[in-house]
Structure formats: C-alpha cells, structure tokens
Design a protein around this motif. Structure first.
Motif, PDB file in Angstrom:
ATOM      1  N   TYR A 127       1.269   4.172  -2.826  1.00  0.00           N
ATOM      2  CA  TYR A 127       0.872   5.483  -2.404  1.00  0.00           C
ATOM      3  C   TYR A 127       1.927   6.473  -2.850  1.00  0.00           C
ATOM      4  O   TYR A 127       1.686   7.594  -3.373  1.00  0.00           O
ATOM      5  CB  TYR A 127       0.417   5.508  -0.923  1.00  0.00           C
ATOM      6  N   ALA A 139      -8.470  -0.353  -3.057  1.00  0.00           N
ATOM      7  CA  ALA A 139      -8.259  -1.548  -1.951  1.00  0.00           C
ATOM      8  C   ALA A 139      -9.563  -2.369  -1.806  1.00  0.00           C
ATOM      9  O   ALA A 139      -9.702  -3.368  -1.809  1.00  0.00           O
ATOM     10  CB  ALA A 139      -7.762  -1.255  -0.710  1.00  0.00           C
ATOM     11  N   ARG A 160      -7.727  -3.939   4.616  1.00  0.00           N
ATOM     12  CA  ARG A 160      -8.362  -4.763   3.303  1.00  0.00           C
ATOM     13  C   ARG A 160      -7.481  -5.788   2.817  1.00  0.00           C
ATOM     14  O   ARG A 160      -7.901  -6.803   2.360  1.00  0.00           O
ATOM     15  CB  ARG A 160      -8.839  -3.615   2.269  1.00  0.00           C
ATOM     16  N   ALA A 173      -7.021   6.555   6.033  1.00  0.00           N
ATOM     17  CA  ALA A 173      -7.319   5.724   4.543  1.00  0.00           C
ATOM     18  C   ALA A 173      -6.220   4.832   4.341  1.00  0.00           C
ATOM     19  O   ALA A 173      -6.774   3.750   3.693  1.00  0.00           O
ATOM     20  CB  ALA A 173      -7.328   6.882   3.385  1.00  0.00           C
ATOM     21  N   LEU A 174      -4.971   4.856   4.510  1.00  0.00           N
ATOM     22  CA  LEU A 174      -3.935   4.135   4.103  1.00  0.00           C
ATOM     23  C   LEU A 174      -4.000   2.746   5.275  1.00  0.00           C
ATOM     24  O   LEU A 174      -4.061   1.641   4.760  1.00  0.00           O
ATOM     25  CB  LEU A 174      -2.577   4.593   4.159  1.00  0.00           C
ATOM     26  N   VAL A 217       0.799  -1.226   0.018  1.00  0.00           N
ATOM     27  CA  VAL A 217       0.078   0.095   0.031  1.00  0.00           C
ATOM     28  C   VAL A 217       0.976   1.232  -0.035  1.00  0.00           C
ATOM     29  O   VAL A 217       0.553   2.088  -0.843  1.00  0.00           O
ATOM     30  CB  VAL A 217      -1.012  -0.066   1.151  1.00  0.00           C
ATOM     31  N   LEU A 255      -6.773   1.822   6.339  1.00  0.00           N
ATOM     32  CA  LEU A 255      -7.872   0.988   5.866  1.00  0.00           C
ATOM     33  C   LEU A 255      -7.524   0.026   4.646  1.00  0.00           C
ATOM     34  O   LEU A 255      -8.020  -1.105   4.650  1.00  0.00           O
ATOM     35  CB  LEU A 255      -9.130   1.823   5.576  1.00  0.00           C
ATOM     36  N   ALA A 256      -6.590   0.636   3.987  1.00  0.00           N
ATOM     37  CA  ALA A 256      -6.236  -0.045   2.774  1.00  0.00           C
ATOM     38  C   ALA A 256      -5.443  -1.311   3.102  1.00  0.00           C
ATOM     39  O   ALA A 256      -5.741  -2.261   2.523  1.00  0.00           O
ATOM     40  CB  ALA A 256      -5.743   0.858   1.843  1.00  0.00           C
ATOM     41  N   ALA A 266      -7.038   3.886  -0.791  1.00  0.00           N
ATOM     42  CA  ALA A 266      -8.251   3.159   0.103  1.00  0.00           C
ATOM     43  C   ALA A 266      -9.227   2.621  -0.687  1.00  0.00           C
ATOM     44  O   ALA A 266      -9.724   1.252  -0.647  1.00  0.00           O
ATOM     45  CB  ALA A 266      -8.572   3.966   1.064  1.00  0.00           C
ATOM     46  N   CYS A 267      -9.994   3.372  -1.534  1.00  0.00           N
ATOM     47  CA  CYS A 267     -10.946   3.130  -2.300  1.00  0.00           C
ATOM     48  C   CYS A 267     -10.863   1.893  -3.387  1.00  0.00           C
ATOM     49  O   CYS A 267     -11.376   0.755  -3.692  1.00  0.00           O
ATOM     50  CB  CYS A 267     -11.770   4.113  -3.349  1.00  0.00           C
ATOM     51  N   ALA A 289      -4.391   9.069  -1.112  1.00  0.00           N
ATOM     52  CA  ALA A 289      -4.669   8.144   0.293  1.00  0.00           C
ATOM     53  C   ALA A 289      -6.150   7.671   0.046  1.00  0.00           C
ATOM     54  O   ALA A 289      -6.338   6.523   0.136  1.00  0.00           O
ATOM     55  CB  ALA A 289      -4.337   8.764   1.652  1.00  0.00           C
ATOM     56  N   LEU A 290      -7.080   8.545  -0.118  1.00  0.00           N
ATOM     57  CA  LEU A 290      -8.360   8.056  -0.222  1.00  0.00           C
ATOM     58  C   LEU A 290      -8.668   7.252  -1.413  1.00  0.00           C
ATOM     59  O   LEU A 290      -9.453   5.970  -1.496  1.00  0.00           O
ATOM     60  CB  LEU A 290      -9.155   9.429  -0.288  1.00  0.00           C
TER      61      LEU A 290
END
Lengths: 247, 251
Positions: free
Chosen positions: B113, B168, B243, B236-237, B109, B239-240, B165-166, B161-162
């Motif tokens: 990023y 991911a 996931r 955000a990161l 990730v 969460l990624a 995350a999306c 970052a968002l």
C-alpha cells in the motif's frame, strides 16, 4: 540459536486442502547434517508438507519446531534460518536476476555490505553472474530454477527445503545441485528434498520418508548400495494405496 | 524493517513495469492540455471577472478544477495500478514466498500500500506543480489550494486502499481492477439516486465519497471528512490483511 542435534521437528502435523486431508498426523525429525528425501506419488502431500515447513501454510493441528523454537509461534525464524524453493519457482518477471537476490536479501534483513557480499557470493556460487542483468521473465526453465535456488541459499540458511529442485536442470546442473546439497549438509545444515526421482534420493539423501495419501508410510535410512530395495518399497506403498482404493 | 523492504520491492516493480509510465504519461498529458484550456478560459474571462466584487480567482477556476479532473482520472488509474499488488503475486506464487519469509500479512499489505501511495503522491505532485508554476503571477488562494490538495491526497489514499483490498480478494488482476472500479463508482454515486428524487438521504450522503471530497475542494477542511477517509482506508486495509491471513490458513 540452539546447538541441539535436531534441527526440525514435526509433531502430529495435519492439514486439510480442498476439503480432504492432505497431510495426516505427520511426525518427523531432521537432524543437523542430514539430507532427507521425501518421496510420494502425485497428491501424496509432499508439497503441502514442505509449504508447512517453509511457513507458507499453517497446519490445522500439530506443531513444528525449528531449532527447538515453535515455528508457528515465531514465523519470523524463517527469514534467517530457512530457505525454500517451491515446485513452481516464484519469480517477479519484471525484475532482473540481481534485483531478485537484492530483494530477497532485504526481505531477510540483510543490508549494505553484507547484502552486496551475499549477492555477489550467491551469483558466483550458482554461476548466475553472466545473467545478473537479465530479466527473470526471459530466463529458461533451468535458469529460473537456479535463480530460485539462489534466492533460497542467499542468506545461508540452516534448513533448506527443496521441492523438486532438479526439474528442468540438465545433467551437469543436476550434478552441481547434488554437490550443493551435500555442502549444505556438511556445513551443519539440513536439507529436505522432495522429488519423484528415486535415483536422486539414493544419490544425495541420508534418509528417506515416503508419504502416501498424506500419511507417513516409511521413514528410514537410504539403502545406499541397493537402489532396487528403495524402488520395491516405494511401489509396495504406492500399490497398497491403489489396492485399498480399488477395494 | 521488512515493511520497507516490501515497499521498496513493490515500488521497484511499479517503476520497471511500463503500465505505470504509460498511465502517468497519458494522464499528465491530458491534465497539461486541460490546464492550458482552463488557463485560456480564465484569461479570456478576466474583463468580466474584474467587474464582479467577489469574483472567483485563479485557484477556483484553474487550480481546483484541474485537481478535480485528476480525481476522476484516479478512478481508472488507481484500480489499474493496484490490481497486481496481491492478485498478481498470488497468481505468480510469490505471495506464498513472501509468507514463507515470516512476513505477517499486515506488513505485506501495508508495504504494498505504501509503495502504491508513494507512486500516486508523486503523480499528484506533478499535477499540483502545474498551477503552482503560475502561483507567483496570479492571486493564489493558498488555503483553498492546500485543502484541495489534501482532499486529493486523501482520495488517492482511499482509492489505493480499496484497490489493494480488491486485489487481495480477487483471483485475477483484471477482476481486481474491475471490482475496484465498480466499488469506487458505487461509493461515488451511492447518493445520486436519492438526490435526483429530491431526497436528502442522510446515511447515503454520509456514505458517498463525493460528499466528503467536495467540501475539501471548496477549501473546507472538517474533521468529519478526514475521519471518513481514514475509516475507509483502515477498513479496506484491514479486510485485505484478513484475506491474506485466511489464505495462509486455508491454503
């Protein structure tokens, strides 16, 4: 690195997929210099087993030891000691053949002259030199398969995990693949080869394991001079499962 | 070590795909055109501005509005660039391959990023170069411009970052882009309803991205705004990463 004769050991490894057991209580050991053929009908759990051995999937329970070290605790061992060719060769279509090898080398910790030498040697070994500047997205199926194999072999791994590697290869390339597998074993490494082709197993493997419905049903030497015996055993296991389901 | 190998790989993929070049060319051409318009308006208003004691200068009327426009373009550009970072890899099967190299999800990730961020910062640098090219000929408010540039860099970092995350969470890159766009717009306009109703929604204002970007564009750097952007990036990161780890667990 240990010099134990056992390179890979799976101990009661289980894994569920889509809510049903894909692999149940699988125990298996693979020695140096050995080529293991993994047989089974579709959905038997072969690809799940190989993905766990390769470190792409974590088992729900059980342990996997590579070279005597717990592979689940030290997944970084995969970078240097393991090469994996999944069933669907994963490539980045926008990168060239040479860029794929360079990227794999860097991800595995190679750099500088070592990386350049490894890329050049692998391109030559897999006869990919004429394709080095070609984008992966325009390669034929057979060429994709060879590039996937090249990426798995680049860092000279001790354990090679091949999921149906002969798919889309012509007879000449398939023969070259067999030679390559035997070379890997002769150099003290080991190979797990998943295939649907019984002839492939008798031609290149020392041992055969048959999975059915996620359970190891057979593990023994390949009957070298009796291809029919392996075929009988395979169908016996496959039919047993079908019979049990029908009942 | 592996982190930079992932970054290098992702950056290479960004540079050889036409999408990044097309987006950069179109947006920079748009910004260049707007720069000339803003500059024309500024030059046309010189006599009127000279009569005012505290008149806004080149930085307020040209440089910062140009950066603000890039911010709005980023709402679309970043989701499009970020959509394939993980969702595309998952669809192509290469995400499993990266996992099989022993790379922990955090490095995958973070590596991706950083590559996306490098591309975006280069894009920002090219936009910043336009007003900077005239800095010697105008009275330039360096402090205000630096704060606005920092604000834009933080905005791009947060949107990246968002987007990652999306990517991911989504199964398809197009879904990831749509999800990132919707979340970005929601974060931007979360307090608009309260403002239109004449309410000063404290929590909603704090949540809104605009509340933290606007002060920076005006030249006000406060630690609260910096922390808000940092929090958004970290959450955000994280969460990624979660996931991706769950992917490996679930298969």
């Amino acid at each position: 690195m240990s010099t134990s004769p056992i390179l890979l050991r799976l101990d009661r490894v289980s894994r569920q997929r889509a809510g049903r057991p894909a692999v149940s209580g699988l125990s298996l050991a693979l020695g140096r210099g050995e080529v293991l053929g993994l047989l089974g009908v579709n959905g038997a759990g072969k690809s799940t087993t190989l993905a766990m051995v390769a470190g792409a999937l974590r088992p729900d329970s059980g342990t996997i030891a590579l070279d005597g070290e717990d592979f689940l605790e030290h997944p970084e061992l995969a970078a240097t000691r393991l090469g994996w060719l999944p069933e669907q060769t994963p490539l980045w279509p926008e990168l060239t053949v040479a860029e794929h090898l360079q990227a794999h080398g860097r991800l595995r910790g190679l750099a500088g002259a070592a990386l350049r030498d490894a890329v050049a040697a692998t391109l030559a070994r897999l006869e990919l030199e004429p394709l080095r500047r070609r984008l992966a997205g325009v390669l034929s199926q057979g060429q994709r398969q060879r590039l996937g194999l090249a990426c798995a072999l680049l860092h000279r791994p001790t354990l090679l995990v091949l999921d149906e590697p002969a798919n889309a290869l012509d007879p000449v390339q398939a023969a070259a693949l067999r030679r390559l597998i035997r070379e890997q074993a002769a150099a003290g490494g080991a190979v797990i080869l998943s295939t649907h082709l019984l002839a492939e197993v008798t031609a290149v493997c020392d041992r055969v394991a048959i999975l059915h419905e996620g359970v190891l049903r057979h593990d023994g030497p390949v009957p070298k001079d009796d291809h029919a015996a392996l075929e009988r055993r395979f169908f016996e296991i496959a039919m047993q499962g079908s019979g049990a389901r029908a009942a | 070590m592996n982190l930079f190998a992932v970054t290098r790989l992702e950056l290479r993929r960004l540079l050889v795909r036409p999408l990044g070049w097309v987006l950069a060319a179109l947006t920079l051409a748009w910004l260049g055109w707007n720069f000339t318009l803003l500059l024309g308006n500024f030059l046309g208003a010189q006599v009127k501005l000279a009569a005012q004691p505290d008149a806004p200068g080149f930085t307020d009327l040209v440089a910062v509005p140009l950066l603000a426009q890039q911010g709005f373009l980023a709402f679309l550009v970043v989701p499009l660039l970020a959509m394939s970072t993980l969702a595309g890899e998952r669809r192509g099967g290469t995400l499993g391959l990266l996992a099989s190299l022993g790379l922990p999800p955090s490095r995958i990730v973070l590596g991706k990023y950083l590559a996306l961020l490098a591309w975006l910062l280069l894009w920002l640098a090219l936009a910043v170069a336009m007003p900077l090219a005239l800095a010697h000929a105008a009275s330039f408010d360096w402090g205000k411009f630096a704060a606005a540039t920092l604000g834009m860099a933080l905005l791009l970092a947060a949107l990246a970052a968002l987007g990652v995350a999306c990517s991911a969470f989504a199964t398809h890159p197009a879904l990831a882009a749509a999800l990132a766009l919707v979340l970005t717009l929601a974060l931007w306009g979360v307090n608009l309803g309260a403002q239109m109703a004449g309410l000063n929604g404290g929590a909603l204002n704090w949540l809104a991205m605009g509340s933290h970007l606007q002060p920076l564009l005006r030249g006000l750097v406060s630690s609260a705004d910096l922390v808000w952007f940092a929090l958004l990036i970290v959450v955000a990161l994280a969460l990624a990463v979660r996931r991706l780890a769950a992917d490996r667990e679930r298969g």
